[in-house]
Design a protein around this motif. Structure first.
Motif, PDB file in Angstrom:
ATOM      1  N   THR A 263       0.828  -1.215   0.000  1.00  0.00           N
ATOM      2  CA  THR A 263       0.000   0.000   0.000  1.00  0.00           C
ATOM      3  C   THR A 263       0.859   1.260   0.000  1.00  0.00           C
ATOM      4  O   THR A 263       0.395   2.330  -0.364  1.00  0.00           O
ATOM      5  CB  THR A 263      -0.922   0.021   1.234  1.00  0.00           C
ATOM      6  OG1 THR A 263      -0.125  -0.106   2.410  1.00  0.00           O
ATOM      7  CG2 THR A 263      -1.913  -1.125   1.173  1.00  0.00           C
ATOM      8  N   SER A 264       2.115   1.129   0.397  1.00  0.00           N
ATOM      9  CA  SER A 264       3.019   2.290   0.446  1.00  0.00           C
ATOM     10  C   SER A 264       3.794   2.466  -0.848  1.00  0.00           C
ATOM     11  O   SER A 264       4.719   3.285  -0.908  1.00  0.00           O
ATOM     12  CB  SER A 264       3.996   2.137   1.609  1.00  0.00           C
ATOM     13  OG  SER A 264       4.818   0.985   1.418  1.00  0.00           O
ATOM     14  N   ALA A 265       3.439   1.715  -1.913  1.00  0.00           N
ATOM     15  CA  ALA A 265       4.199   1.767  -3.170  1.00  0.00           C
ATOM     16  C   ALA A 265       4.292   3.196  -3.690  1.00  0.00           C
ATOM     17  O   ALA A 265       3.282   3.887  -3.843  1.00  0.00           O
ATOM     18  CB  ALA A 265       3.540   0.871  -4.215  1.00  0.00           C
ATOM     19  N   GLY A 266       5.514   3.629  -3.949  1.00  0.00           N
ATOM     20  CA  GLY A 266       5.753   4.961  -4.482  1.00  0.00           C
ATOM     21  C   GLY A 266       6.037   6.019  -3.443  1.00  0.00           C
ATOM     22  O   GLY A 266       6.431   7.140  -3.783  1.00  0.00           O
ATOM     23  N   LEU A 267       5.846   5.684  -2.166  1.00  0.00           N
ATOM     24  CA  LEU A 267       6.117   6.657  -1.112  1.00  0.00           C
ATOM     25  C   LEU A 267       7.587   6.591  -0.716  1.00  0.00           C
ATOM     26  O   LEU A 267       8.141   5.510  -0.522  1.00  0.00           O
ATOM     27  CB  LEU A 267       5.241   6.375   0.114  1.00  0.00           C
ATOM     28  CG  LEU A 267       3.732   6.526  -0.095  1.00  0.00           C
ATOM     29  CD1 LEU A 267       2.983   6.163   1.184  1.00  0.00           C
ATOM     30  CD2 LEU A 267       3.386   7.945  -0.521  1.00  0.00           C
ATOM     31  N   PHE A 268       8.206   7.764  -0.573  1.00  0.00           N
ATOM     32  CA  PHE A 268       9.625   7.839  -0.279  1.00  0.00           C
ATOM     33  C   PHE A 268       9.857   8.316   1.156  1.00  0.00           C
ATOM     34  O   PHE A 268       8.951   8.782   1.836  1.00  0.00           O
ATOM     35  CB  PHE A 268      10.323   8.768  -1.271  1.00  0.00           C
ATOM     36  CG  PHE A 268      10.252   8.282  -2.683  1.00  0.00           C
ATOM     37  CD1 PHE A 268      11.034   7.215  -3.101  1.00  0.00           C
ATOM     38  CD2 PHE A 268       9.393   8.882  -3.600  1.00  0.00           C
ATOM     39  CE1 PHE A 268      10.970   6.753  -4.408  1.00  0.00           C
ATOM     40  CE2 PHE A 268       9.322   8.425  -4.906  1.00  0.00           C
ATOM     41  CZ  PHE A 268      10.110   7.359  -5.311  1.00  0.00           C
ATOM     42  N   PHE A 269      11.099   8.207   1.580  1.00  0.00           N
ATOM     43  CA  PHE A 269      11.523   8.618   2.921  1.00  0.00           C
ATOM     44  C   PHE A 269      11.500  10.136   3.021  1.00  0.00           C
ATOM     45  O   PHE A 269      12.142  10.831   2.229  1.00  0.00           O
ATOM     46  CB  PHE A 269      12.924   8.074   3.182  1.00  0.00           C
ATOM     47  CG  PHE A 269      13.528   8.512   4.480  1.00  0.00           C
ATOM     48  CD1 PHE A 269      12.862   8.329   5.676  1.00  0.00           C
ATOM     49  CD2 PHE A 269      14.784   9.093   4.515  1.00  0.00           C
ATOM     50  CE1 PHE A 269      13.422   8.710   6.881  1.00  0.00           C
ATOM     51  CE2 PHE A 269      15.362   9.477   5.711  1.00  0.00           C
ATOM     52  CZ  PHE A 269      14.674   9.289   6.899  1.00  0.00           C
ATOM     53  N   GLU A 270      10.777  10.672   4.020  1.00  0.00           N
ATOM     54  CA  GLU A 270      10.665  12.123   4.193  1.00  0.00           C
ATOM     55  C   GLU A 270      11.083  12.574   5.583  1.00  0.00           C
ATOM     56  O   GLU A 270      10.788  13.692   5.994  1.00  0.00           O
ATOM     57  CB  GLU A 270       9.224  12.575   3.919  1.00  0.00           C
ATOM     58  CG  GLU A 270       8.786  12.341   2.472  1.00  0.00           C
ATOM     59  CD  GLU A 270       7.386  12.832   2.206  1.00  0.00           C
ATOM     60  OE1 GLU A 270       6.682  13.162   3.192  1.00  0.00           O
ATOM     61  OE2 GLU A 270       6.990  12.893   1.035  1.00  0.00           O
ATOM     62  N   GLY A 271      11.765  11.704   6.310  1.00  0.00           N
ATOM     63  CA  GLY A 271      12.187  12.066   7.658  1.00  0.00           C
ATOM     64  C   GLY A 271      13.566  12.710   7.679  1.00  0.00           C
ATOM     65  O   GLY A 271      14.161  13.008   6.639  1.00  0.00           O
TER      66      GLY A 271
END
Length: 385
Positions: free
Chosen positions: A300-308
């Motif tokens: 479900t997180s496909a395409g989401l990148f690290f933003e921390g």
């Protein structure tokens, strides 16, 4: 969380050539898109403006006039920049050849000719070239003779750095930047930089405006693009979709020529990445068959990148609140974790990827964050005294 509708549509165009399955998904996403506002700018931010325009045209999808015109402006700009850059690269190769300096084109400087239908579809920030360390000073001076602005201290970078100071020149209103490498950094843990002679074996040959050019082998190019696109240190810039497009495009272009068994043995993490890339930009049935990709359930997180932190500034992360800041920093999207750390799509693989990430965060904090904080405190104490 899931990928925004605009970014999801844009990700579908992260490949050099389209195919029926991709067109079907493009049409479905375009019909469901509530607004196209900002799409052209988003595409430009990810280096995909020319590819987005090409895929929409090929699929027969017409964006609203204002977005179409803005997108066309980016496309024309990149076409002119590619023409100027191609001419400059041919000029550099000719001068190097006359002086007996061998060079390997890296990343976009090679892929734009080897796997993209035309160079204008692959925007670039700079031209990356690799030469022997012994030839680096001479090559740098030759670029100065071609009108590039050179530094008095081209090696004045961090000790052991793998490239010289960038060189720039203006040509028809465009800035042409060259980054001259005397070794190649593949971001490999515990491995030194690779030298020209190590990488020249099995080099690919192509031409740039009639001038002979060379690039690293197909298998090494895949590894290089994977390591550069996805395995950079956590404090570097966010992943851009054009880097993922490079991976997909070279695999599609070389599906029958790549030594996939060699890739499986030497670069398993890069091979694993295609199952994850297939979740956001559909690979062709031919490539899926060659890679033996099954019908695994998409994350479900496909395409989401690290933003921390440290990918984002600490102050920006903390503005979200303590809990969201800690969550984004220490618990990135599973899709990104598997992609970057090359762990299998299993529960144990996710645990190992998470452990790899925590190690990277705390290592950076020890090496940079704590040291910077200490220096900042000392500076303020000195000022107070």
């Amino acid at each position: 969380m899931s990928l925004s509708p605009q970014l999801a549509l844009l990700a579908l165009t992260a490949q050099a050539r389209g195919h029926p399955a991709q067109h079907t998904q493009l049409h479905r996403h375009a019909r469901a898109l509530e607004t196209w506002d900002g799409m052209a700018e988003l595409a430009e931010e990810h280096g995909l403006a020319p590819l987005l325009s090409a895929h929409l045209t090929e699929a027969g999808i017409a964006p609203p006039p204002h977005e179409r015109d803005e997108l066309l402006g980016f496309v024309l700009q990149h076409a002119n920049a590619a023409r100027v850059r191609t001419r400059a690269l041919a000029e550099i190769l000719a001068r190097f050849h006359a002086a007996g300096v061998e060079a390997l084109a890296l990343k976009g400087a090679a892929l734009s000719f080897l796997v993209y239908p035309r160079p204008a579809l692959r925007p670039m920030r700079d031209i990356d070239l690799l030469v022997r360390a012994s030839d680096a000073p001479r090559a740098y001076a030759l670029l100065g003779e071609l009108g590039f602005r050179i530094s008095d201290h081209p090696f004045a970078l961090a000790p052991g750095h793998h490239h010289l100071d960038s060189l720039h020149r203006r040509d028809e209103g465009f800035s042409v930047c060259v980054e001259l490498h005397h070794a190649l950094d593949l971001n490999e843990r515990g491995r030194p930089h690779r030298t020209f002679d190590e990488l020249a074996t099995g080099a690919q040959r192509f031409t740039v405006d009639g001038m002979p050019a060379a690039a690293v082998s197909r298998e090494l190019m895949l590894w290089h693009v994977f390591r550069h696109a996805l395995c950079m240190p956590a404090y570097t810039e966010q992943v851009r979709l054009i880097w993922l497009a490079d991976m997909v495009s070279l695999a599609e272009a070389w599906v029958d020529d790549m030594d996939w068994e060699l890739v499986r043995q030497r670069y398993p993490a890069a091979l694993q990445a295609f199952a994850l890339l297939n979740m956001i930009t559909p690979l062709s049935p031919r490539l899926c068959a060659r890679l033996q990709l099954g019908d695994a359930r998409p994350l479900t997180s496909a395409g989401l990148f690290f933003e921390g932190w440290p990918r984002a500034r600490a102050i920006d992360v903390l503005r979200r609140g303590i809990v969201p800041a800690a969550t984004t920093t220490f618990f990135p999207p599973p899709w990104w974790l598997h992609l970057v750390y090359g762990r299998p799509l299993t529960i144990s693989g996710r645990v190992m990827a998470w452990a790899d990430h925590e190690r990277a965060i705390w290592t950076h904090a020890a090496d940079y964050g704590v040291g910077r904080l200490a220096r900042r405190v000392l500076r303020r104490l000195r000022r107070a005294w």
